[in-house]
Design an enzyme around this catalytic site. Structure first.
Site, PDB file in Angstrom:
ATOM      1  N   GLY A 127       3.677   0.018 -10.804  1.00 63.85           N
ATOM      2  CA  GLY A 127       2.227  -0.014 -10.852  1.00 63.85           C
ATOM      3  C   GLY A 127       1.755   0.279 -12.261  1.00 63.85           C
ATOM      4  N   HIS A 174      -0.898   7.644  -6.839  1.00 64.05           N
ATOM      5  CA  HIS A 174      -0.477   7.803  -8.236  1.00 64.05           C
ATOM      6  C   HIS A 174      -1.365   6.973  -9.158  1.00 64.05           C
ATOM      7  CE1 HIS A 174       2.771   8.054 -11.466  1.00 64.05           C
ATOM      8  NE2 HIS A 174       1.976   7.097 -11.913  1.00 64.05           N
ATOM      9  N   GLU A 175      -1.572   5.686  -8.794  1.00 62.26           N
ATOM     10  CA  GLU A 175      -2.339   4.805  -9.680  1.00 62.26           C
ATOM     11  C   GLU A 175      -3.806   5.211  -9.740  1.00 62.26           C
ATOM     12  OE1 GLU A 175      -0.817   3.035 -11.716  1.00 62.26           O
ATOM     13  OE2 GLU A 175       1.118   3.196 -10.701  1.00 62.26           O
ATOM     14  N   CYS A 232       6.534   7.466 -14.281  1.00 64.42           N
ATOM     15  CA  CYS A 232       5.309   6.862 -14.804  1.00 64.42           C
ATOM     16  C   CYS A 232       5.624   6.263 -16.167  1.00 64.42           C
ATOM     17  CB  CYS A 232       4.217   7.927 -14.922  1.00 64.42           C
ATOM     18  SG  CYS A 232       2.649   7.299 -15.548  1.00 64.42           S
ATOM     19  N   LEU A 233       5.135   5.060 -16.417  1.00 65.09           N
ATOM     20  CA  LEU A 233       5.392   4.415 -17.711  1.00 65.09           C
ATOM     21  C   LEU A 233       4.748   5.192 -18.860  1.00 65.09           C
ATOM     22  CD1 LEU A 233       4.948   0.695 -16.625  1.00 65.09           C
ATOM     23  CD2 LEU A 233       7.096   1.934 -16.983  1.00 65.09           C
ATOM     24  N   HIS A 278      -4.679   7.948 -12.093  1.00 67.91           N
ATOM     25  CA  HIS A 278      -4.834   7.572 -13.506  1.00 67.91           C
ATOM     26  C   HIS A 278      -6.302   7.324 -13.870  1.00 67.91           C
ATOM     27  CE1 HIS A 278      -0.832   7.098 -15.267  1.00 67.91           C
ATOM     28  NE2 HIS A 278      -0.387   6.507 -14.182  1.00 67.91           N
ATOM     29  N   GLN A 282      -3.810   3.009 -18.997  1.00 72.28           N
ATOM     30  CA  GLN A 282      -2.487   3.082 -19.630  1.00 72.28           C
ATOM     31  C   GLN A 282      -2.322   2.071 -20.754  1.00 72.28           C
ATOM     32  OE1 GLN A 282      -0.351   3.131 -15.625  1.00 72.28           O
ATOM     33  NE2 GLN A 282       1.013   4.340 -16.894  1.00 72.28           N
TER      34      GLN A 282
HETATM   35 NI    NI Z   1       1.666   6.204 -13.821  1.00 79.35          NI
END
Ligand code: NI
Length: 173
Positions: free
Chosen positions: A47, A142-143, A100-101, A146, A52
């Site tokens: 995701g 999670h997304e 997480c990226l 953000h 991000q």
């Molecule tokens: Ni993330």
């Protein structure tokens, strides 16, 4: 269409409350979504949220068919979710491993609601709603975090279950 640089934990844009999308079917929104898919695919993510890649808008994408980074994960449909709302359907939470990226190389065990409804808009401005559980519910929470400036390490309760993925041997994620 391009792969964008992913901001890492500590960047101020990742801590902001992202702004709602007010216009759909615009070239700006469509190219943002394309850039997000290109970036997520290039990095093998499950995701990605617009902040991000430095765009403080309430847009997330996610989807898992079979993911090398999440081999135990059940499939989640490829989804574009704009201006989302998440409603837990009960108080049950469970711990599960997340990465997480924006937090490269690390994994942690994070509590999430197990059963939720989420709703939001697709890229054309169509409102939709889904009732989901388990890993799908985890990915959405999670997304959407953000978009409110929250990264998963802020949710961890047991920091003995947080570390570099190369060192976390014997864990099932
Ligand atoms: Ni993330």
């Amino acid at each position: 269409m391009s792969v964008k640089n992913v901001l890492r934990m500590g960047h101020p844009v990742l801590r902001q409350i992202a702004a709602p999308v007010t216009e759909f079917n615009t070239p700006e929104l469509n190219s943002l979504i394309q850039d997000m898919f290109d970036t997520m695919a290039a990095l093998d993510g499950a995701g990605l949220a617009a902040p991000q890649i430095g765009v403080s808008r309430r847009v997330v994408i996610f989807g898992v068919e079979r993911n090398r980074r999440y081999p135990a994960a059940e499939p989640v449909p490829q989804t574009i979710l704009i201006n989302p709302e998440v409603l837990p359907l009960d108080d049950d939470m469970e711990e599960g491993w997340e990465g997480c990226l924006s937090v490269p190389g690390l994994r942690g065990q994070v509590p999430r609601y197990t059963h939720i409804i989420y709703r939001g808009y697709d890229e054309t401005g169509h409102l939709f709603e889904r009732e989901v559980r388990g890993f799908h519910a985890r990915v959405v929470q999670h997304e959407v975090d953000h978009l409110d400036g929250i990264l998963y390490p802020q949710r961890i309760r047991d920091f003995s279950r947080f570390g570099f993925e190369a060192e976390l041997t014997g864990h099932d994620f």
